[in-house]
Scaffold this active site. Structure first.
Site, PDB file in Angstrom:
ATOM      1  N   HIS A 148       0.795  -1.240   0.184  1.00 28.44           N
ATOM      2  CA  HIS A 148       0.091  -0.073   0.021  1.00 28.44           C
ATOM      3  C   HIS A 148       0.901   1.282   0.093  1.00 28.44           C
ATOM      4  O   HIS A 148       0.713   2.154  -1.041  1.00 28.44           O
ATOM      5  CB  HIS A 148      -1.001  -0.096   1.069  1.00 28.44           C
ATOM      6  CG  HIS A 148      -1.738   1.233   1.233  1.00 28.44           C
ATOM      7  ND1 HIS A 148      -2.542   1.361   0.568  1.00 28.44           N
ATOM      8  CD2 HIS A 148      -1.465   2.352   2.207  1.00 28.44           C
ATOM      9  CE1 HIS A 148      -3.127   2.678   1.077  1.00 28.44           C
ATOM     10  NE2 HIS A 148      -2.546   3.134   2.076  1.00 28.44           N
ATOM     11  N   SER A 188      -3.502   0.585  -4.975  1.00 23.54           N
ATOM     12  CA  SER A 188      -2.834  -0.666  -4.547  1.00 23.54           C
ATOM     13  C   SER A 188      -4.010  -1.588  -4.021  1.00 23.54           C
ATOM     14  O   SER A 188      -3.641  -2.673  -3.450  1.00 23.54           O
ATOM     15  CB  SER A 188      -2.077  -0.072  -2.993  1.00 23.54           C
ATOM     16  OG  SER A 188      -3.274   0.148  -2.087  1.00 23.54           O
TER      17      SER A 188
END
Length: 484
Positions: A328, A392
Site C-alpha cells: 500500500h 494498491s
C-alpha cells in the site's frame, strides 16, 4: 479556535529544555515547567491606563526555530480616518517590527432618551503581534505612548493549543505513538497463528521504533517469501495501473523503476525512495511501526514527511491486507509524492493540522481519506485514480474507475471534489467506498484544498521552512495539550 482569549497578563513559567543527541535543543514539556514560584526581578511598566509586568527571561522557541520573541496586544480603537496610521507611527518610531495586524468590529449600542437602543460610534478591536519583549526599553516606551490612545490595551497571553512539532527532530517524539504496536494482530488476521510472521513483524517494528530523524533508513533484507508476495500484488496491479491510474502516477512509477529499483522481483528500499523524493519534491519517507493517530500522521506531512510501515501482508493471502503494508505504502503512496502538485497538496493538509482543534483534525483527515487515499481526477474524459487506497487495490481500482463498476451490487456515488463536503462525508474502512470525489486535475485538487485550509478557523498561520526544517508560526502559542 481562531478567537484569541483575553487574560490579565501574568509572568509565564519558564520552559524546560534538553538536547537531542547533543545536536538540537528540544523542548521537554512546555506545560510541565515547575519554576513558576520564582519571583520576577523586573519592575512593572506604568502607563496612564495600565500596568504591564515584563516577563522573566526564559528559554523560548526562538532558541530552536530562529525566531525573535513576540508580544501580542489587543487595542480598542474608535473608527476614524488615520487612526491606524497614528498607532503604527509609534512602532516606526521605536523600530519595532509588526508581524500581524487583525481587526474585528465591536458591536455596541446605547440607550436614547426614548428608551430605544442605537448603535454607538463604530469601535474596532485591533490585534497586533510584534517582535520584542516587555523587558525591552523600546517596547516599554511604546506601551506608554499607546495607552492614552485607547480605553483598552491588553497584553495577551500565549494561546494554549494542541502540541505539534516545530522542528523535524520532534517527529521522533510522536513516531512511537502508534495506535497498535505493529505486532498486535487481531485474531482474524491471516498471520495471527504464524509465529515466524509475527517475529518478523516484531523485528521490523523494533527497527522503526529505533529510527531517528537524522539517520538513514536501515537496509532491509526481504525474504524470498516476502518478495513473492510483493510480486503477486504487482502482477495484479500492473495492467490496471495502465488502464486506470492517472498520468502523474504512471510517470512517477517509471521514474521509480529507473531510480529506486521498482520491479515485480524486487522490494525497493525506503532509503532509496526517500533520497529520490528528497531531490525531486523535497518529500521523504520515515519508518513507523504501525498506525498513528490522524493528528500525528498529518503533522508529519507538514514537514513533507510520510510515515510508512515496513512490513508486508501475510503470504497466504497476498491480495488482501487488513492494515496498510508496504504494498500500500510503496505501490500506492510513494510514487505520487514525486509529483509536485500532489506533494504540495499533501503538505497543505499537514500544515493545517498543526495545533488544530480535534474537530478540524477530523475534517482534515476526512479530506485526506477522500483525496490522498481514494481520490479520482478527470483525464481525457475518463476517471483516473490518484488515491493510494485505489492504486494498491486491484478490486477497488476497477470498481471506482471502470464505467461498469464491477465488484459490488450498486455503483458508487461520484461527487465533484469539494473539501467542504468531503470534510463531513462518512466512510467505511472495511468495504469498497460508496462515495468518491472527482477533481478536474491534481492542480485543481490542490487549489481547492488550499482555499479550504485558508478558511479554517486556525489558531495560527503555519509555514514550513525547508532550509531549517522548522515551522514558522505568525503568533506566540503554548503547545500544552497532548504533549509527548
Amino acid at each position: 479556535d481562531n478567537m484569541m482569549e483575553h487574560h490579565e497578563h501574568h509572568v509565564q513559567p519558564p520552559q524546560e529544555w534538553t538536547s537531542y543527541n547533543g545536536k538540537v535543543p528540544i523542548l521537554q514539556t512546555e506545560h510541565a515547567a515547575k519554576k513558576n514560584d520564582q519571583p520576577s526581578s523586573a519592575a512593572s511598566v506604568q502607563t496612564d491606563g495600565a500596568s504591564f509586568r515584563p516577563r522573566t527571561t526564559t528559554p523560548t522557541a526562538s532558541n530552536l526555530y530562529g525566531e525573535r520573541p513576540r508580544v501580542s496586544l489587543l487595542m480598542e480603537l474608535k473608527d476614524r480616518v488615520g487612526i491606524l496610521h497614528e498607532v503604527l507611527k509609534y512602532f516606526w518610531k521605536y523600530d519595532l517590527n509588526v508581524s500581524r495586524i487583525e481587526s474585528r468590529p465591536v458591536q455596541r449600542t446605547c440607550s436614547t432618551q426614548w428608551g430605544s437602543r442605537e448603535p454607538e460610534e463604530p469601535v474596532f478591536d485591533f490585534y497586533l503581534d510584534f517582535d520584542g519583549t516587555l523587558n525591552d526599553p523600546a517596547v516599554q516606551k511604546l506601551m506608554r505612548d499607546l495607552a492614552p490612545m485607547t480605553e483598552k490595551l491588553l497584553v495577551l497571553d500565549e494561546k494554549d493549543v494542541h502540541w505539534f512539532p516545530r522542528h523535524i527532530s520532534e517527529l521522533d517524539l510522536i513516531a512511537h505513538r502508534t495506535l497498535d504496536a505493529g505486532v498486535d494482530l487481531e485474531s482474524d488476521h491471516p498471520g495471527f497463528n504464524d509465529e515466524t510472521y509475527r517475529a518478523r513483524r516484531a523485528e521490523l517494528a523494533k527497527n522503526a521504533f529505533n529510527h531517528r530523524w537524522d539517520q538513514p533508513i536501515p537496509f532491509i533484507e526481504y525474504t524470498k517469501e516476502e518478495i513473492e508476495t510483493w510480486g503477486a500484488v504487482w502482477d495484479q496491479m500492473e495492467p490496471l495501473w495502465k488502464q486506470y491510474a492517472c498520468k502523474e502516477y504512471l510517470h512517477s512509477l517509471n521514474l521509480f523503476k529507473e531510480h529506486c529499483g521498482y520491479s515485480r522481483d524486487n522490494i525497493p528500499q525506503q532509503q532509496d525512495i526517500s533520497a529520490f523524493l528528497k531531490e525531486r519534491t523535497n518529500f521523504e519517507m520515515r519508518p513507523v511501526a504501525g498506525l498513528l493517530s490522524s493528528r500525528d500522521f498529518l503533522n508529519g506531512l507538514a514537514f513533507r514527511v510520510f510515515f510508512s510501515t515496513q512490513y508486508i501482508r501475510h503470504h497466504s493471502q497476498p491480495l488482501y491486507t487488513p492494515e496498510p503494508d508496504i504494498c500500500h505504502e510503496l505501490l500506492g503512496h510513494a510514487p505520487m509524492f514525486a509529483d509536485r502538485d500532489f506533494a504540495d497538496f499533501s503538505q497543505q493538509i499537514g500544515l493545517a493540522s498543526l495545533g488544530a482543534s480535534d474537530e478540524d483534525v477530523q475534517k482534515l483527515a476526512h479530506c485526506y481519506w477522500f483525496s490522498v487515499e481514494f481520490g479520482l481526477c478527470r483525464e481525457s474524459g475518463k476517471n483516473k485514480a490518484y488515491g493510494a487506497g485505489l492504486l494498491s487495490s486491484f478490486g477497488e481500482l476497477e470498481y471506482a474507475c471502470s464505467p461498469s463498476h464491477p465488484g459490488a451490487d450498486e455503483p458508487p456515488e461520484i461527487k465533484d471534489w469539494d473539501p467542504q463536503v468531503a470534510a463531513t462525508q462518512e466512510f467505511p474502512i472495511t468495504t469498497y467506498q460508496p462515495t468518491y470525489f472527482l477533481a478536474s486535475s491534481l492542480s485543481d485538487a490542490k487549489l481547492r484544498m488550499r482555499e479550504y485550509c485558508e478558511n479554517l478557523q486556525r489558531p495560527f498561520f503555519a509555514l514550513h521552512n525547508a532550509q531549517t526544517n522548522s515551522i514558522f508560526i505568525d503568533r506566540p502559542v503554548r503547545r500544552t495539550k497532548g504533549a509527548p
